[in-house]
Design a protein around this motif. Structure first.
Motif, PDB file in Angstrom:
ATOM      1  N   THR A  96       0.805  -1.225   0.000  1.00 25.87           N
ATOM      2  CA  THR A  96       0.000   0.000   0.000  1.00 25.87           C
ATOM      3  C   THR A  96       0.837   1.274   0.000  1.00 25.87           C
ATOM      4  OG1 THR A  96      -0.160   0.020   2.421  1.00 25.87           O
ATOM      5  CG2 THR A  96      -1.875  -1.168   1.201  1.00 25.87           C
ATOM      6  N   ASN A  97       2.094   1.191   0.437  1.00 25.25           N
ATOM      7  CA  ASN A  97       2.902   2.414   0.509  1.00 25.25           C
ATOM      8  C   ASN A  97       4.244   2.277  -0.197  1.00 25.25           C
ATOM      9  OD1 ASN A  97       4.363   0.792   2.207  1.00 25.25           O
ATOM     10  ND2 ASN A  97       4.205   2.104   4.010  1.00 25.25           N
ATOM     11  N   GLY A  98       4.332   1.321  -1.120  1.00 23.68           N
ATOM     12  CA  GLY A  98       5.582   1.141  -1.847  1.00 23.68           C
ATOM     13  C   GLY A  98       5.871   2.305  -2.783  1.00 23.68           C
ATOM     14  N   PRO A  99       7.120   2.477  -3.183  1.00 25.98           N
ATOM     15  CA  PRO A  99       7.479   3.574  -4.081  1.00 25.98           C
ATOM     16  C   PRO A  99       6.711   3.498  -5.397  1.00 25.98           C
ATOM     17  CG  PRO A  99       9.438   2.520  -3.153  1.00 25.98           C
ATOM     18  CD  PRO A  99       8.266   1.650  -2.806  1.00 25.98           C
ATOM     19  N   SER A 100       6.283   4.650  -5.888  1.00 24.57           N
ATOM     20  CA  SER A 100       5.532   4.680  -7.152  1.00 24.57           C
ATOM     21  C   SER A 100       6.201   5.550  -8.208  1.00 24.57           C
ATOM     22  CB  SER A 100       4.110   5.197  -6.909  1.00 24.57           C
ATOM     23  OG  SER A 100       4.134   6.522  -6.419  1.00 24.57           O
ATOM     24  N   GLU A 101       7.264   6.269  -7.812  1.00 26.05           N
ATOM     25  CA  GLU A 101       7.834   7.244  -8.731  1.00 26.05           C
ATOM     26  C   GLU A 101       8.428   6.611  -9.986  1.00 26.05           C
ATOM     27  OE1 GLU A 101      10.889   6.744  -5.292  1.00 26.05           O
ATOM     28  OE2 GLU A 101       8.722   6.858  -5.543  1.00 26.05           O
ATOM     29  N   PHE A 102       9.000   5.408  -9.858  1.00 23.54           N
ATOM     30  CA  PHE A 102       9.609   4.773 -11.020  1.00 23.54           C
ATOM     31  C   PHE A 102       8.555   4.402 -12.058  1.00 23.54           C
ATOM     32  CE2 PHE A 102      12.404   3.489  -7.386  1.00 23.54           C
ATOM     33  CZ  PHE A 102      13.485   4.276  -7.731  1.00 23.54           C
ATOM     34  N   TRP A 103       7.451   3.889 -11.587  1.00 26.68           N
ATOM     35  CA  TRP A 103       6.374   3.464 -12.486  1.00 26.68           C
ATOM     36  C   TRP A 103       5.857   4.657 -13.289  1.00 26.68           C
ATOM     37  CZ3 TRP A 103       5.234  -1.816 -12.163  1.00 26.68           C
ATOM     38  CH2 TRP A 103       4.195  -2.267 -12.967  1.00 26.68           C
ATOM     39  N   VAL A 465       4.323  -3.646  -6.902  1.00 22.24           N
ATOM     40  CA  VAL A 465       3.602  -2.857  -7.909  1.00 22.24           C
ATOM     41  C   VAL A 465       2.818  -1.779  -7.162  1.00 22.24           C
ATOM     42  CG1 VAL A 465       1.823  -2.899  -9.698  1.00 22.24           C
ATOM     43  CG2 VAL A 465       3.430  -4.815  -9.472  1.00 22.24           C
ATOM     44  N   PRO A 466       2.909  -0.516  -7.587  1.00 22.47           N
ATOM     45  CA  PRO A 466       2.260   0.565  -6.845  1.00 22.47           C
ATOM     46  C   PRO A 466       0.764   0.335  -6.648  1.00 22.47           C
ATOM     47  CG  PRO A 466       3.748   1.464  -8.491  1.00 22.47           C
ATOM     48  CD  PRO A 466       3.671  -0.013  -8.741  1.00 22.47           C
ATOM     49  N   LYS A 467       0.268   0.817  -5.533  1.00 17.25           N
ATOM     50  CA  LYS A 467      -1.135   0.641  -5.165  1.00 17.25           C
ATOM     51  C   LYS A 467      -2.072   1.179  -6.232  1.00 17.25           C
ATOM     52  CE  LYS A 467      -4.497   1.961  -1.607  1.00 17.25           C
ATOM     53  NZ  LYS A 467      -4.713   2.747  -0.363  1.00 17.25           N
ATOM     54  N   HIS A 468      -1.782   2.377  -6.744  1.00 19.05           N
ATOM     55  CA  HIS A 468      -2.687   2.970  -7.736  1.00 19.05           C
ATOM     56  C   HIS A 468      -2.776   2.120  -8.990  1.00 19.05           C
ATOM     57  CE1 HIS A 468       0.594   4.414 -10.336  1.00 19.05           C
ATOM     58  NE2 HIS A 468       1.190   4.871  -9.261  1.00 19.05           N
ATOM     59  N   GLU A 469      -1.688   1.450  -9.354  1.00 12.44           N
ATOM     60  CA  GLU A 469      -1.704   0.606 -10.546  1.00 12.44           C
ATOM     61  C   GLU A 469      -2.536  -0.652 -10.291  1.00 12.44           C
ATOM     62  OE1 GLU A 469      -0.768  -0.066 -14.535  1.00 12.44           O
ATOM     63  OE2 GLU A 469      -0.395   1.693 -13.288  1.00 12.44           O
ATOM     64  N   MET A 476      -3.430  -6.439 -13.556  1.00 14.67           N
ATOM     65  CA  MET A 476      -2.136  -6.385 -12.876  1.00 14.67           C
ATOM     66  C   MET A 476      -2.114  -7.350 -11.696  1.00 14.67           C
ATOM     67  SD  MET A 476       0.753  -4.848 -13.330  1.00 14.67           S
ATOM     68  CE  MET A 476       0.122  -3.670 -14.529  1.00 14.67           C
ATOM     69  N   VAL A 477      -0.968  -8.006 -11.501  1.00 17.31           N
ATOM     70  CA  VAL A 477      -0.783  -8.879 -10.338  1.00 17.31           C
ATOM     71  C   VAL A 477       0.386  -8.361  -9.512  1.00 17.31           C
ATOM     72  CG1 VAL A 477      -1.763 -10.902 -11.449  1.00 17.31           C
ATOM     73  CG2 VAL A 477       0.695 -10.472 -11.635  1.00 17.31           C
ATOM     74  N   GLU A 483       1.465  -9.733  -1.190  1.00 14.12           N
ATOM     75  CA  GLU A 483       0.014  -9.900  -1.060  1.00 14.12           C
ATOM     76  C   GLU A 483      -0.422  -9.954   0.397  1.00 14.12           C
ATOM     77  OE1 GLU A 483       2.045 -12.075  -2.547  1.00 14.12           O
ATOM     78  OE2 GLU A 483       1.218 -12.845  -4.442  1.00 14.12           O
ATOM     79  N   LEU A 484       0.435 -10.505   1.240  1.00  8.82           N
ATOM     80  CA  LEU A 484       0.067 -10.705   2.645  1.00  8.82           C
ATOM     81  C   LEU A 484       0.564  -9.591   3.549  1.00  8.82           C
ATOM     82  CD1 LEU A 484       0.903 -14.531   2.843  1.00  8.82           C
ATOM     83  CD2 LEU A 484      -1.309 -13.456   2.375  1.00  8.82           C
TER      84      LEU A 484
END
Length: 485
Positions: A96-103, A465-469, A476-477, A483-484
């Motif tokens: 839920t809070n992983g980096p998203s800037e690269f994506w 994989v970013p939350k928004h994606e 998307m998986v 997942e846990l």
């Protein structure tokens, strides 16, 4: 009159600079029409300048990628728990809070490059016609066309390669079977596209396809702040290493070294090593990201973060590899001033610029030498390993001449890589692709147990994989393990 749709480069906090860029000579294009907007060759150069400008972003080479490559490893750490990018060091992120800037960077820049690569095929050339480019170079239309297309392909390859090593497990772990990222190589309608993730193997194939097409098109000349033939070959040799294709990595690096040095590139001498970082576009830099005082990431830049102690050398790295090696010229790139923390000095003030506006080295001639040495060791060509390792090893202040061939090992080459590229974002990836453990012996108290010693089986060596994606795209998986959590 048809409505024109625009793809904006500014997404997911990626802020592009706009106005004039003396280094790149052209204003970058920050938004382009999806239908038929590019009709002249100089239009394509505008778009390319936009791509290079995007690479300055703090969300890419301007800071994030370099910080991740160092902080996730064992030779650099966050100074304190409130430091910028501390999560890269502690691995305290989840689905839920992983980096998203690269994506966001990948999608934003990749889309415009795809428009460029589509529309450039529609240009009617007069191949032998000599024209003057915006940089006042006299080239034939064919030469100019080839160079522009080659740069676009190389940048797209670099983007996908970086995304693959961030989101896909090392190729050598499972022969590329893990999922990486979607390959975005065509112009698509944003409203309809919900791609699935491609495998790491499929992503690497796409990277190789782009680079092998780009290299013969690129001119073998120095191009300040832009990718030339030798820079693209350096990237290709790195990709081959990551794939375990060592014969190809050795052949590519050897050819590039020979060609680059004929063009005027050379390794820095020991005497100039410490000072030359303050000189842009010097003899060893095949490709560097250009920053200006008017458009750099500023206090979000890797130069600022390094000099302001957000990330510093670990005790193990400093004491074992440099402090007790007084003749190694590279120890001068770790600050040793009384009372200061051991920060990286590879991003100094350049000319009239502050250190927060320093250019960012991405591909160096020294990497070609070390790529060749590593590949040679792995294919048991110790004579070639000695040939390519010796000039870099000389930076220790000692000669490789007294070292027996059987003592030139992979660990020896990797030790030179860790010293040579400390602070340049390569250490973590070098460990993972070679299935070496990250062993942290001095760390912040809030580094969890699982992040103190790990190898490529730790699920967090790839980003979630970013939350928004995940929420937007039902195809998307998520990466295993997240997942846990």
């Amino acid at each position: 009159m048809k409505t024109l749709r625009y793809i904006l480069w500014s997404i997911c906090a990626v802020v592009l600079s706009s106005c004039g860029n003396d280094w790149l000579d052209l204003k970058p294009s920050t938004a382009i029409e999806t239908d038929g907007s590019l009709t002249e060759l100089r239009d394509f150069e505008f778009v390319l300048n936009g791509a290079y400008n995007s690479m300055q972003s703090a969300n890419y080479y301007g800071a994030s990628l370099i910080c991740y490559g160092d902080l996730a490893g064992d030779d650099m750490k966050s100074y304190k728990s409130t430091s910028y990018y501390v999560n890269y060091y502690t691995f305290k992120y989840n689905k839920t809070n992983g980096p998203s800037e690269f994506w966001g960077m990948y999608y934003g820049v990749g889309k415009n490059l795809n428009i460029l690569l589509r529309d450039i095929e529609k240009i009617d050339l007069v191949p032998d016609r000599v024209i003057t480019t915006p940089k006042m170079e006299r080239l034939t239309e064919q030469e100019y066309y080839n160079d522009l297309k080659g740069e676009a392909l190389a940048i797209r390859a670099m983007l996908l390669f970086d995304m693959t090593r961030l989101y896909g497990y090392p190729y050598t772990k499972d022969n590329g079977a893990s999922l990486a990222v979607p390959i975005i190589d065509k112009v698509v309608d944003d409203k309809d596209v919900k791609p699935t993730r491609n495998t790491t193997a499929e992503c690497y194939k796409a990277v190789l396809d782009d680079l092998t097409q780009a290299i013969p098109m690129l001119r073998p000349v120095k191009k300040e702040g832009k990718i030339n033939k030798w820079a693209a070959m350096a990237l290709l040799s790195r990709v081959y290493l990551y794939m375990g294709k060592n014969e190809e990595a050795l052949a590519t690096a050897a050819e590039a070294i020979k060609g680059a040095e004929k063009t005027g590139y050379r390794l820095w001498t020991n005497d100039e090593y410490a000072k030359i970082w303050a000189t842009p576009f010097n003899s060893e830099l095949l490709f560097e990201i250009v920053n200006l005082t008017s458009d750099s990431p500023g206090k979000s830049s890797i130069g600022y973060l390094s000099n302001r102690y957000n990330l510093i050398a670990t005790n193990k790295f400093w004491k074992k590899h440099l402090k007790n090696m007084p003749n190694d010229v590279r120890r001068q790139m770790v600050s040793t001033a009384s009372g200061s923390k051991p920060f990286c000095m590879k991003y100094p003030a350049q000319g009239d610029k502050s250190y927060e506006d320093a250019n960012i080295p991405v591909l160096r001639l020294s990497e070609l030498y070390l790529n060749a040495a590593e590949a040679a060791v792995k294919v048991n060509q110790k004579d070639k390993a000695r040939k390519y390792l010796a000039p870099i090893y000389a930076r220790t202040g000692e000669s490789l001449g007294e070292v027996a061939d059987e003592d030139i090992t992979l660990d020896m080459v990797l030790e030179q890589r860790r010293i040579e590229f400390w602070g340049e974002g390569q250490r973590f990836f070098d460990l993972m692709r070679n299935n070496k453990r990250v062993e942290r012996t001095d760390y912040l108290s809030d580094v969890p147990e699982e992040a103190r010693s790990f190898d490529w089986n730790y699920y967090k060596i790839v980003l979630p994989v970013p939350k928004h994606e995940m929420e937007y795209n039902e195809n998307m998986v998520q990466n295993p393990g997240y997942e846990l959590h």
